[in-house]
Design an enzyme around this catalytic site. Structure first.
Site, PDB file in Angstrom:
ATOM      1  N   HIS A 156      61.039  44.966  66.834  1.00  0.00           N
ATOM      2  CA  HIS A 156      62.313  45.167  67.532  1.00  0.00           C
ATOM      3  C   HIS A 156      62.093  46.087  68.714  1.00  0.00           C
ATOM      4  O   HIS A 156      61.270  47.012  68.626  1.00  0.00           O
ATOM      5  CB  HIS A 156      63.351  45.782  66.575  1.00  0.00           C
ATOM      6  CG  HIS A 156      64.750  45.656  67.078  1.00  0.00           C
ATOM      7  ND1 HIS A 156      65.309  46.573  67.932  1.00  0.00           N
ATOM      8  CD2 HIS A 156      65.687  44.701  66.861  1.00  0.00           C
ATOM      9  CE1 HIS A 156      66.543  46.186  68.219  1.00  0.00           C
ATOM     10  NE2 HIS A 156      66.798  45.057  67.587  1.00  0.00           N
TER      11      HIS A 156
ATOM     12  N   GLU B 250      66.800  39.498  61.558  1.00  0.00           N
ATOM     13  CA  GLU B 250      66.730  38.036  61.437  1.00  0.00           C
ATOM     14  C   GLU B 250      66.065  37.564  60.152  1.00  0.00           C
ATOM     15  O   GLU B 250      66.330  36.470  59.684  1.00  0.00           O
ATOM     16  CB  GLU B 250      65.966  37.452  62.636  1.00  0.00           C
ATOM     17  CG  GLU B 250      66.531  37.819  63.993  1.00  0.00           C
ATOM     18  CD  GLU B 250      67.770  37.033  64.348  1.00  0.00           C
ATOM     19  OE1 GLU B 250      68.585  36.766  63.458  1.00  0.00           O
ATOM     20  OE2 GLU B 250      67.907  36.687  65.528  1.00  0.00           O
TER      21      GLU B 250
HETATM   22  N1  ACO Z   1      54.562  39.446  65.482  1.00  0.00           N
HETATM   23  C1  ACO Z   1      53.359  39.759  65.986  1.00  0.00           C
HETATM   24  N2  ACO Z   1      53.196  40.675  66.972  1.00  0.00           N
HETATM   25  C2  ACO Z   1      54.287  41.262  67.477  1.00  0.00           C
HETATM   26  C3  ACO Z   1      55.576  40.965  66.985  1.00  0.00           C
HETATM   27  C4  ACO Z   1      55.681  40.023  65.947  1.00  0.00           C
HETATM   28  N3  ACO Z   1      56.880  39.706  65.428  1.00  0.00           N
HETATM   29  N4  ACO Z   1      56.482  41.703  67.681  1.00  0.00           N
HETATM   30  C5  ACO Z   1      55.794  42.410  68.570  1.00  0.00           C
HETATM   31  N5  ACO Z   1      54.468  42.165  68.442  1.00  0.00           N
HETATM   32  C6  ACO Z   1      53.373  42.777  69.183  1.00  0.00           C
HETATM   33  C7  ACO Z   1      53.222  42.157  70.566  1.00  0.00           C
HETATM   34  O1  ACO Z   1      52.352  41.056  70.538  1.00  0.00           O
HETATM   35  C8  ACO Z   1      52.659  43.326  71.347  1.00  0.00           C
HETATM   36  O2  ACO Z   1      51.298  43.422  71.043  1.00  0.00           O
HETATM   37  P1  ACO Z   1      50.250  43.946  72.151  1.00  0.00           P
HETATM   38  O3  ACO Z   1      50.626  45.376  72.406  1.00  0.00           O
HETATM   39  O4  ACO Z   1      48.931  43.750  71.496  1.00  0.00           O
HETATM   40  O5  ACO Z   1      50.466  43.087  73.382  1.00  0.00           O
HETATM   41  C9  ACO Z   1      53.334  44.540  70.730  1.00  0.00           C
HETATM   42  O6  ACO Z   1      53.711  44.150  69.389  1.00  0.00           O
HETATM   43  C10 ACO Z   1      54.601  44.982  71.462  1.00  0.00           C
HETATM   44  O7  ACO Z   1      55.369  43.823  71.712  1.00  0.00           O
HETATM   45  P2  ACO Z   1      56.461  43.742  72.854  1.00  0.00           P
HETATM   46  O8  ACO Z   1      56.602  42.297  73.221  1.00  0.00           O
HETATM   47  O9  ACO Z   1      56.233  44.736  73.926  1.00  0.00           O
HETATM   48  O10 ACO Z   1      57.735  44.239  72.072  1.00  0.00           O
HETATM   49  P3  ACO Z   1      59.214  44.023  72.530  1.00  0.00           P
HETATM   50  O11 ACO Z   1      59.909  45.302  72.335  1.00  0.00           O
HETATM   51  O12 ACO Z   1      59.335  43.412  73.869  1.00  0.00           O
HETATM   52  O13 ACO Z   1      59.619  42.915  71.474  1.00  0.00           O
HETATM   53  C11 ACO Z   1      60.693  41.509  69.974  1.00  0.00           C
HETATM   54  C12 ACO Z   1      60.650  42.936  70.568  1.00  0.00           C
HETATM   55  C13 ACO Z   1      60.951  40.514  71.096  1.00  0.00           C
HETATM   56  C14 ACO Z   1      61.826  41.426  68.985  1.00  0.00           C
HETATM   57  C15 ACO Z   1      59.342  41.207  69.273  1.00  0.00           C
HETATM   58  O14 ACO Z   1      59.113  42.146  68.251  1.00  0.00           O
HETATM   59  C16 ACO Z   1      59.272  39.765  68.726  1.00  0.00           C
HETATM   60  O15 ACO Z   1      58.920  38.866  69.475  1.00  0.00           O
HETATM   61  N6  ACO Z   1      59.589  39.566  67.416  1.00  0.00           N
HETATM   62  C17 ACO Z   1      59.558  38.233  66.847  1.00  0.00           C
HETATM   63  C18 ACO Z   1      60.829  37.468  67.200  1.00  0.00           C
HETATM   64  C19 ACO Z   1      62.049  38.020  66.473  1.00  0.00           C
HETATM   65  O16 ACO Z   1      61.989  38.393  65.306  1.00  0.00           O
HETATM   66  N7  ACO Z   1      63.174  38.058  67.221  1.00  0.00           N
HETATM   67  C20 ACO Z   1      64.435  38.613  66.701  1.00  0.00           C
HETATM   68  C21 ACO Z   1      64.661  39.989  67.245  1.00  0.00           C
HETATM   69  S1  ACO Z   1      66.049  40.783  66.503  1.00  0.00           S
HETATM   70  C22 ACO Z   1      67.396  40.338  67.476  1.00  0.00           C
HETATM   71  O17 ACO Z   1      67.328  40.220  68.658  1.00  0.00           O
HETATM   72  C23 ACO Z   1      68.697  40.086  66.810  1.00  0.00           C
END
Ligand code: ACO
Length: 388
Positions: free
Chosen positions: A272, A325
């Site tokens: 998140h 989620e």
């Molecule tokens: N699985 C694997 N790796 C992940 C995940 C995940 N679910 N979430 C983040 N990461 C990793 C990224 O690959 C990144 O790795 P890196 O530093 O090696 O490049 C690091 O964690 C940081 O990720 P960001 O993209 O900078 O995190 P951001 O704050 O932008 O993302 C998000 C938040 C979009 C929710 C992300 O965690 C994600 O894609 N989760 C999966 C999709 C999901 O569950 N969406 C629902 C969100 S809740 C809502 O909106 C109601």
């Protein structure tokens, strides 16, 4: 159960934005002032206008929370009854919208059908500055339009809403035509309460940006629907269900998750932008899912535990935990909703937050117009078309 880790500092303040390298995505930027909800990412706390979500989600109906967000206080008995009556009166399906939904191919994503229906309804109905009456009117239509599309695509005719049923019960009735089970209504109602608002998330921000241009309430809501649809925001829960179905067994969990991470896939339902600990809504949804579907819960819980451990090992320091989620998917499936209705059902709750934010923005408006760092070339010599 709580999967928290020690706080290593806020990521939601102006101060942190100034001291951290800019990773884009407006991370840590304060984009508005709001009295509606507060998300505390490092301690995993969510407040709705003064009330901790844990204190209200099991005892308060969705309509009470809508009243809190729209009017600024929890309703008394009379106020709640008035709001329920207004919502019930507004549960109509205009023939033009029905015709439009009937014409959409059955393969249309329900989220696209909802967006189309809300937009068409707005064209027929809405004019002038955003008002609470408009917020009630658009909110009441969400379950009606969704259920109508679902019935058309399954070869059935839409049903008349039942005024004596609350928001959650009426939605289930409109979808199935059957008397909704009390435990399903209770679970869905609690889900709707938990999802109603969540600070400056992407769809709410979108709604506020559109409202700030003095556009109408429906345009802002339609834009927010577009933002919610993406898998990085509200589009994840059906993908969580796909993941749980693909994993299938406790034994297959570890290899499946390892393989997904090795391919660079994101595990849906984890991570998140703001929460760097467990999402408080996930804690509530987990408890409800355990009761609603004890069999499915065993696999989901195992997947959750393994996913958190593997994410910690593969992505150390990123602080990736269960988000809202993951158990939303388990809970909504247990209520009998098909996977492709999960995100629009999320929208049927969040529309209250969107409209409350639109009203708040409208009340004290200034155009939201940020700047960009220009990264293109400068001072190129101009060459006329016939010389290029
Ligand atoms: N699985 C694997 N790796 C992940 C995940 C995940 N679910 N979430 C983040 N990461 C990793 C990224 O690959 C990144 O790795 P890196 O530093 O090696 O490049 C690091 O964690 C940081 O990720 P960001 O993209 O900078 O995190 P951001 O704050 O932008 O993302 C998000 C938040 C979009 C929710 C992300 O965690 C994600 O894609 N989760 C999966 C999709 C999901 O569950 N969406 C629902 C969100 S809740 C809502 O909106 C109601």
């Amino acid at each position: 159960m709580s999967t928290t880790i020690p706080d290593t500092g806020s990521n939601t303040t102006k101060e942190s934005a100034a001291t951290k390298p800019n990773k884009g995505g407006l991370e840590g930027i304060v984009a508005a002032a709001t009295a509606l909800s507060k998300v505390e990412g490092t301690v995993g706390r969510l407040i709705y206008h003064g009330y901790n979500i844990h204190a209200i989600c099991r005892t308060t109906s969705f309509e009470e929370v809508a009243h809190l967000l729209w009017f600024g206080h929890l309703p008394n008995v009379q106020e709640l009854s008035d709001l329920k009556a207004h919502l019930a009166e507004a549960r109509t399906l205009p023939p033009q919208v029905a015709q439009l939904l009937r014409l959409l191919p059955a393969t249309t994503e329900p989220m696209d059908a909802l967006r189309t229906a809300v937009s068409a309804w707005g064209a027929l109905t809405i004019e002038g500055k955003a008002t609470i009456e408009q917020a009630i009117a658009v909110t009441a239509r969400f379950p009606v339009f969704l259920a109508a599309f679902h019935r058309f695509r399954t070869g059935q005719e839409p049903l008349e809403a039942r005024p004596e049923l609350g928001y959650a019960a009426n939605y289930l009735y409109l979808l199935t035509g059957q008397e909704p089970k009390t435990e399903h209504v209770r679970a869905l109602d609690a889900y709707l309460v938990l999802l109603a608002d969540h600070g400056m998330n992407a769809s709410t921000f979108t709604a506020r940006v559109v409202a700030s241009t003095e556009s109408d309430i429906v345009s802002a809501v339609v834009a927010a629907l577009g933002a919610l649809k993406g898998p990085l925001h509200g589009g994840a829960p059906s993908k969580v269900l796909d993941m749980l179905n693909a994993i299938g067994t406790v034994e297959n969990t570890e290899p499946w998750l390892r393989n997904a991470l090795a391919h660079g896939d994101r595990l849906m339902g984890f991570g998140h932008r703001v929460y760097k600990t467990e999402d408080p809504r996930a804690e509530e949804l987990r408890a409800m899912a355990r009761i609603a579907d004890p069999t499915g819960f065993v696999l989901a819980r195992h997947v959750e535990e393994r996913a958190i451990a593997l994410l910690e090992a593969e992505k150390p320091g990123r602080r990736l935990y269960t988000n809202v989620e993951f158990y939303s998917a388990v809970l909504l499936a247990s209520v009998g909703l098909p996977g492709d209705l999960f995100t629009p059902t999320f929208a049927a709750s969040r529309v209250v937050g969107w409209t409350a934010h639109i009203l708040e923005q409208t009340k004290n408006n200034r155009l939201i117009r940020p700047e960009a760092d220009y990264t293109g070339p400068m001072d190129l010599p101009f060459v006329p078309l016939n010389e290029r």
